[in-house]
Motif scaffolding. Structure first.
Motif, PDB file in Angstrom:
ATOM      1  N   ALA A 246       0.835  -1.204   0.000  1.00  0.00           N
ATOM      2  CA  ALA A 246       0.000   0.000   0.000  1.00  0.00           C
ATOM      3  C   ALA A 246       0.865   1.247   0.000  1.00  0.00           C
ATOM      4  O   ALA A 246       0.552   2.236  -0.679  1.00  0.00           O
ATOM      5  CB  ALA A 246      -0.926  -0.021   1.219  1.00  0.00           C
ATOM      6  N   GLN A 280      -6.065   0.978   4.610  1.00  0.00           N
ATOM      7  CA  GLN A 280      -6.002  -0.482   4.598  1.00  0.00           C
ATOM      8  C   GLN A 280      -6.263  -1.083   5.982  1.00  0.00           C
ATOM      9  O   GLN A 280      -6.119  -2.294   6.151  1.00  0.00           O
ATOM     10  CB  GLN A 280      -4.615  -0.931   4.118  1.00  0.00           C
ATOM     11  CG  GLN A 280      -4.286  -0.565   2.680  1.00  0.00           C
ATOM     12  CD  GLN A 280      -5.083  -1.384   1.690  1.00  0.00           C
ATOM     13  OE1 GLN A 280      -5.416  -2.521   1.962  1.00  0.00           O
ATOM     14  NE2 GLN A 280      -5.411  -0.792   0.545  1.00  0.00           N
ATOM     15  N   LYS A 283      -8.509  -4.201   6.416  1.00  0.00           N
ATOM     16  CA  LYS A 283      -7.895  -5.433   5.942  1.00  0.00           C
ATOM     17  C   LYS A 283      -6.782  -5.887   6.882  1.00  0.00           C
ATOM     18  O   LYS A 283      -6.624  -7.080   7.156  1.00  0.00           O
ATOM     19  CB  LYS A 283      -7.338  -5.215   4.533  1.00  0.00           C
ATOM     20  CG  LYS A 283      -6.731  -6.467   3.926  1.00  0.00           C
ATOM     21  CD  LYS A 283      -6.075  -6.183   2.581  1.00  0.00           C
ATOM     22  CE  LYS A 283      -7.103  -5.706   1.563  1.00  0.00           C
ATOM     23  NZ  LYS A 283      -6.480  -5.528   0.223  1.00  0.00           N
TER      24      LYS A 283
END
Length: 386
Positions: A246, A280, A283
């Motif tokens: 990311a 993120q 997740k």
């Protein structure tokens, strides 16, 4: 009164390389013949106080005669004399330092060794570091290669020939470095061919591990996701890969090194990476055990014979979070709408949606799709290919 001990010069004069170097010097100075110790500047023979050449009196002292000769069409005057063409002032300095009593051939040789020593080249001569010695001495003797005085010089090749002809040797060439066992072994190949028990804790990719501390500095709460031990090893690796991927995507970094350099030098890039990691987080928590833990907690309260869900502390926490917000929304939208600006109303609704998403992530963790994902990760199913 002499200030230096000539004994060291006498010992050095016995060294074969020193003798060969002196003969090379005499060749360049034009005094290589048997009578080279008698030669004065321009080629004349020195004579002593008796005025007769070829007598013992010739070597009683440096002649100290200033002689003028034309060299390259220009007149040059010099007091140089002897096998090494000592200037009178140079010889006087040697007499002062070493106490030479006369200008005999032996003392001329010792005087040349003293000049080599003064140029810090004697160790080079003894060891056979020929070119190093020549470079250090070419300000003492104008005939040596590289001398800066503008007089005719011999080439390095010719100097070597003369040195070798009189028994000079060279320092042995440094042997090529032999490869060590560590150089010959390919660690990856060795690891592949060696049958050893695999460690329970899998190592993280080195480039990922190198950049991870800097990312934790940017987003400190990342530190809570990573722990040690074989039970959490795969989870740590997966979470780290998500974080680094990311971060690279956020700033277009081609690799971990570029990522590390960019966030260290560019605050804007660091902020973009921070935002990407935050995006993120849902997740990451799932990988790190947040949502998986929620599913396990929910399942414990829904098993047959288990207390009802209202005994779950998370139920009451969720209620305490949601009920005041619902009340606030009702007040904003229906009871006192005029007390709130449009911007404030948007903020309140956004906050409500965020809380709903957080609570929903917990309570909906036992949905069919999430449960199916857990089964697949646990190996009870197979991920579709393609």
């Amino acid at each position: 009164m002499s200030t230096k001990d000539p004994i060291a010069l006498i010992a050095a004069l016995q060294d074969p390389n020193v003798q060969a170097f002196l003969r090379m010097l005499r060749h360049g100075e034009g005094t290589a013949g048997d009578d080279g110790y008698r030669v004065m500047f321009g080629g004349a023979d020195l004579v002593g106080l008796d005025g007769l050449p070829g007598t013992a009196d010739d070597f009683a002292d440096h002649p100290r005669q200033l002689i003028t000769r034309k060299l390259g069409g220009k007149p040059i005057s010099s007091t140089a004399a002897g096998a090494y063409q000592f200037l009178s002032k140079t010889w006087d300095g040697l007499v002062r330092d070493y106490g030479f009593a006369d200008f005999t051939p032996t003392n001329q040789d010792l005087g040349a060794v003293a000049l080599i020593l003064g140029r810090k080249a004697l160790d080079d001569v003894k060891a056979g570091r020929f070119e190093d010695a020549v470079r250090k001495c070419n300000r003492e003797w104008a005939s040596l290669p590289g001398s800066p005085y503008g007089q005719p010089v011999v080439t390095m090749e010719r100097a070597r020939q003369e040195y070798e002809a009189h028994g000079g040797t060279y320092a042995p060439a440094a042997p090529e470095a032999r490869p060590t066992l560590a150089d010959l072994i390919n660690p990856e190949a060795l690891a592949a061919d060696t049958i050893t028990p695999q460690p329970k804790e899998q190592p993280m990719a080195p480039f990922v591990a190198a950049v991870l501390p800097s990312l934790i500095d940017l987003v400190p709460k990342l530190g809570r996701l990573f722990s040690s031990g074989s039970e959490t090893s795969e989870r740590n690796i997966k979470a780290a890969e998500i974080v680094v991927a990311a971060a690279k995507e956020a700033i277009g970094a081609r690799n971990e090194q570029e990522l590390l350099e960019t966030i260290g030098a560019d605050p804007a890039a660091a902020a973009a990476v921070r935002n990407a990691i935050e995006a993120q987080w849902f997740k990451l928590e799932e990988v790190g055990g947040g949502i998986a833990g929620a599913r396990e907690a929910n399942a414990a309260y829904l098993q047959p014979g288990a207390p009802g869900f209202w005994h779950n502390p998370a139920f009451w926490v969720s209620a305490l979070l949601l009920l005041p917000l619902y009340g606030l929304v009702v007040d904003v939208l229906f009871i006192h709408p005029d007390n709130y600006s449009g911007e404030l109303r948007v903020q309140i609704v956004t906050a409500l949606l965020a809380v709903i998403a957080m609570v929903g992530a917990y309570w909906l963790g036992t949905s069919f799709s999430s449960q199916r994902k857990t089964e697949l990760q646990a190996g009870r199913g197979k991920l579709p290919m393609g």
